[in-house]
Design a protein around this motif. Sequence first.
Motif, PDB file in Angstrom:
ATOM      1  N   LEU A   5      17.980  96.151  50.797  1.00  0.00           N
ATOM      2  CA  LEU A   5      18.955  95.570  51.984  1.00  0.00           C
ATOM      3  C   LEU A   5      20.354  95.864  51.537  1.00  0.00           C
ATOM      4  O   LEU A   5      20.678  96.334  50.382  1.00  0.00           O
ATOM      5  N   LYS A   6      21.102  95.978  52.339  1.00  0.00           N
ATOM      6  CA  LYS A   6      22.823  96.483  52.110  1.00  0.00           C
ATOM      7  C   LYS A   6      23.480  95.604  51.337  1.00  0.00           C
ATOM      8  O   LYS A   6      24.322  96.042  50.464  1.00  0.00           O
ATOM      9  N   ALA A  10      22.739  89.823  53.277  1.00  0.00           N
ATOM     10  CA  ALA A  10      21.504  90.014  54.116  1.00  0.00           C
ATOM     11  C   ALA A  10      20.217  89.526  53.508  1.00  0.00           C
ATOM     12  O   ALA A  10      19.219  88.950  53.895  1.00  0.00           O
ATOM     13  N   ALA A  43      12.863 102.687  57.757  1.00  0.00           N
ATOM     14  CA  ALA A  43      13.794 101.574  58.242  1.00  0.00           C
ATOM     15  C   ALA A  43      13.115 100.379  58.724  1.00  0.00           C
ATOM     16  O   ALA A  43      12.030 100.782  59.302  1.00  0.00           O
ATOM     17  N   THR A  44      13.436  99.248  58.499  1.00  0.00           N
ATOM     18  CA  THR A  44      12.718  97.978  58.882  1.00  0.00           C
ATOM     19  C   THR A  44      12.622  98.263  60.489  1.00  0.00           C
ATOM     20  O   THR A  44      11.545  97.644  61.042  1.00  0.00           O
ATOM     21  N   GLY A  45      13.779  98.886  61.027  1.00  0.00           N
ATOM     22  CA  GLY A  45      13.582  98.789  62.630  1.00  0.00           C
ATOM     23  C   GLY A  45      12.539  99.624  63.114  1.00  0.00           C
ATOM     24  O   GLY A  45      12.342  99.724  64.406  1.00  0.00           O
ATOM     25  N   ASP A  73      26.739 101.153  53.261  1.00  0.00           N
ATOM     26  CA  ASP A  73      25.645 101.904  54.047  1.00  0.00           C
ATOM     27  C   ASP A  73      24.254 101.846  53.500  1.00  0.00           C
ATOM     28  O   ASP A  73      23.403 101.762  54.409  1.00  0.00           O
ATOM     29  N   LYS A  96      11.267  93.552  60.717  1.00  0.00           N
ATOM     30  CA  LYS A  96      11.747  94.503  61.683  1.00  0.00           C
ATOM     31  C   LYS A  96      13.140  94.123  62.113  1.00  0.00           C
ATOM     32  O   LYS A  96      14.128  95.119  62.579  1.00  0.00           O
ATOM     33  N   LYS A  97      13.562  92.978  62.318  1.00  0.00           N
ATOM     34  CA  LYS A  97      14.781  92.475  62.661  1.00  0.00           C
ATOM     35  C   LYS A  97      15.946  92.555  61.597  1.00  0.00           C
ATOM     36  O   LYS A  97      17.190  92.629  61.913  1.00  0.00           O
ATOM     37  N   ASP A  99      18.112  94.574  58.752  1.00  0.00           N
ATOM     38  CA  ASP A  99      18.642  96.170  58.879  1.00  0.00           C
ATOM     39  C   ASP A  99      18.522  96.479  57.313  1.00  0.00           C
ATOM     40  O   ASP A  99      19.438  96.413  56.441  1.00  0.00           O
ATOM     41  N   GLY A 100      17.172  97.266  57.100  1.00  0.00           N
ATOM     42  CA  GLY A 100      17.214  97.572  55.621  1.00  0.00           C
ATOM     43  C   GLY A 100      15.842  98.638  55.695  1.00  0.00           C
ATOM     44  O   GLY A 100      15.717  99.249  56.731  1.00  0.00           O
ATOM     45  N   TYR A 101      15.205  98.763  54.523  1.00  0.00           N
ATOM     46  CA  TYR A 101      14.310  99.575  54.251  1.00  0.00           C
ATOM     47  C   TYR A 101      13.092  98.818  53.819  1.00  0.00           C
ATOM     48  O   TYR A 101      13.386  98.043  52.855  1.00  0.00           O
TER      49      TYR A 101
END
Length: 108
Positions: A5-6, A10, A43-45, A73, A96-97, A99-101
């Motif tokens: 995560l960034k 997070a 990406a988790t998304g 970023d 999935k929600k 913002d990470g990997y």
Amino acid sequence: MNVYLKNENAAESLKTRLLRYHVTDVFIEEIPEEMDSKTPFIATGSIGGSPGNVQAFTSLRNIRKRRGRNKKDYPHYLLSFRASEENKQRILEELKKADGYIEKSLTQ
């Protein structure tokens, strides 16, 4: 499971959401700048991409190169935890929600 995560906020926020799934061995740590993992990430998304949607696999090294202009970023924190197989699908929905990997192997 490892989630990249960034920032620490997070990571802490995701940790709090995951606790309802009885995760264990939870820890958060800063990713060393010199870590040059070649492990394939998505990406988790992109978890559970729609049919016909090709997931882009990359490495931490490539993420850092691509986003090198703005160091905020790319992932700086690792959230690591263990989870039972019975909760894996619900956990992946939570990830999935975020913002990470995650490592590609988690989606297989």
